[in-house]
Scaffold this motif. Structure first.
Motif, mmCIF file in Angstrom:
data_model
loop_
_atom_site.group_PDB
_atom_site.id
_atom_site.type_symbol
_atom_site.label_atom_id
_atom_site.label_comp_id
_atom_site.label_asym_id
_atom_site.label_seq_id
_atom_site.Cartn_x
_atom_site.Cartn_y
_atom_site.Cartn_z
ATOM 1 N N GLY A 180 -8.173 80.237 18.517
ATOM 2 C CA GLY A 180 -8.440 78.902 19.044
ATOM 3 C C GLY A 180 -8.321 78.792 20.545
ATOM 4 N N LYS A 181 -8.241 79.931 21.254
ATOM 5 C CA LYS A 181 -8.121 79.910 22.716
ATOM 6 C C LYS A 181 -9.117 80.894 23.325
ATOM 7 N N GLY A 182 -9.375 80.708 24.619
ATOM 8 C CA GLY A 182 -10.211 81.658 25.335
ATOM 9 C C GLY A 182 -11.690 81.341 25.238
ATOM 10 N N PRO A 183 -12.526 82.181 25.863
ATOM 11 C CA PRO A 183 -13.976 81.947 25.886
ATOM 12 C C PRO A 183 -14.577 81.960 24.483
ATOM 13 N N ALA A 184 -15.726 81.308 24.354
ATOM 14 C CA ALA A 184 -16.398 81.237 23.053
ATOM 15 C C ALA A 184 -16.757 82.619 22.533
ATOM 16 N N PHE A 185 -17.095 83.556 23.435
ATOM 17 C CA PHE A 185 -17.512 84.880 22.946
ATOM 18 C C PHE A 185 -16.343 85.606 22.279
ATOM 19 N N ILE A 186 -15.109 85.313 22.712
ATOM 20 C CA ILE A 186 -13.944 85.875 22.040
ATOM 21 C C ILE A 186 -13.758 85.222 20.678
ATOM 22 N N GLN A 187 -13.792 83.889 20.650
ATOM 23 C CA GLN A 187 -13.546 83.148 19.415
ATOM 24 C C GLN A 187 -14.566 83.473 18.324
ATOM 25 N N ASN A 188 -15.806 83.666 18.719
ATOM 26 C CA ASN A 188 -16.881 83.811 17.735
ATOM 27 C C ASN A 188 -17.174 85.250 17.327
ATOM 28 N N ASN A 189 -16.712 86.207 18.120
ATOM 29 C CA ASN A 189 -17.174 87.570 17.870
ATOM 30 C C ASN A 189 -16.090 88.634 17.755
ATOM 31 N N PHE A 190 -14.844 88.306 18.120
ATOM 32 C CA PHE A 190 -13.797 89.310 18.132
ATOM 33 C C PHE A 190 -12.533 88.831 17.426
ATOM 34 N N GLU A 191 -11.787 89.778 16.911
ATOM 35 C CA GLU A 191 -10.431 89.553 16.444
ATOM 36 C C GLU A 191 -9.504 90.374 17.336
ATOM 37 N N LEU A 192 -8.451 89.746 17.834
ATOM 38 C CA LEU A 192 -7.485 90.424 18.689
ATOM 39 C C LEU A 192 -6.093 90.280 18.092
ATOM 40 N N ARG A 193 -5.306 91.354 18.165
ATOM 41 C CA ARG A 193 -3.933 91.323 17.671
ATOM 42 C C ARG A 193 -3.011 92.015 18.672
ATOM 43 N N ARG A 194 -1.773 91.532 18.713
ATOM 44 C CA ARG A 194 -0.805 92.054 19.671
ATOM 45 C C ARG A 194 -0.533 93.536 19.417
ATOM 46 N N ALA A 195 -0.416 94.311 20.504
ATOM 47 C CA ALA A 195 -0.115 95.735 20.383
ATOM 48 C C ALA A 195 0.936 96.166 21.406
ATOM 49 N N GLN A 196 1.712 95.200 21.910
ATOM 50 C CA GLN A 196 2.806 95.506 22.822
ATOM 51 C C GLN A 196 3.834 94.387 22.705
#
Length: 259
Positions: free
Chosen positions: A134-150
């Protein structure tokens, strides 16, 4: 517009390309750098389908790229083992991106040295906290999954490390996935910034460590690490590993730090 839909209309002939539904890929006033790099790469391999495996690339983000563009590509030199291809994106009569792609066949090796593994390696993506929901640019929200790694967050050591995958992972070949994902994180210098401000990638060069990259369930470990920052620029090292900890890509980038 998914990643597969983004590159679907790119033909072997090059020339004019219209992407009227590409708003999902905008980052400010330009298309996200990984998306334009993928468009340029796709234009090259569709124009010259018999190229050997990709080994390296040098990409310059010259000017903002919009949904109306012209694709240009040509073989600069073709040797016995190595082919160098130039591809460019032109928008509104000016060059927006220029890239050199190095393709090379395998030869009998005269040196052998494995890429160093990241230690300690983070917990698997499936056990890690989702980020940017629910945060960041639309291209992140619509096309990527990000998870913490540190474990760290906020100011500190200028390194940003995340698990990343495409929402429609598997729709692209793995090399195209890496090109699209290679520039997805903010610079490591974000952790050294004295105050919030805009950032912009200026270039990106990389070596593909494995010409046939593979991972599990679409997850790649991405890292951006600031090597030095001053005068409004940051020198960054960008790396990608697969889920088993094998390095797939090693790159460098110059980032403009505004504000």
């Amino acid at each position: 517009m998914s990643a597969a839909e983004l590159i679907e209309p790119i033909g072997a002939q090059g020339g004019a390309l219209s992407l009227p539904d590409a708003a999902d890929w905008l980052q400010g006033r330009t298309l996200y750098g990984g998306a334009t790099a993928l468009i340029a790469y796709t234009a090259a391999i569709r124009a010259f389908p018999d190229l050997p495996p990709l080994r390296a690339a040098q990409i310059a983000f010259v000017a903002p790229a919009g949904p109306e563009m012209e694709l240009r590509r040509d073989i600069v030199r073709q040797g016995r083992n190595v082919v160098q291809v130039r591809s460019e994106i032109w928008c509104e009569g000016r060059c927006a991106l220029t890239a050199f792609w190095l393709f090379g066949t395998a030869r009998d090796g005269n040196a052998s040295h494995e890429a160093a593994r990241l230690t300690p390696f983070p917990a698997p993506a499936t056990d890690s906290e989702p980020m940017m929901t629910g945060k960041g640019p639309a291209f992140i929200q619509n096309n990527f999954e990000l998870r913490r790694a540190q474990d760290t967050s906020g100011p500190g050591e200028p390194v940003v490390r995340r698990w990343a995958r495409l929402t429609d992972h598997g729709a692209l070949d793995p090399v195209s996935e890496l090109i699209l994902l290679g520039d997805v994180l903010p610079p490591g210098a974000m952790r050294a910034m004295q105050r919030p401000g805009p950032i912009s990638s200026i270039n990106w060069s990389f070596n593909l460590i494995d010409t046939a990259p593979a991972t599990q369930d679409g997850w790649w470990l991405a890292e951006n690490a600031c090597q030095q920052a001053s005068g409004g620029y940051s020198a960054e090292r960008l790396r990608l590993w697969n889920a088993d900890g094998a390095q797939m890509l090693d790159g460098q980038q110059c980032v403009a730090i505004f504000g």
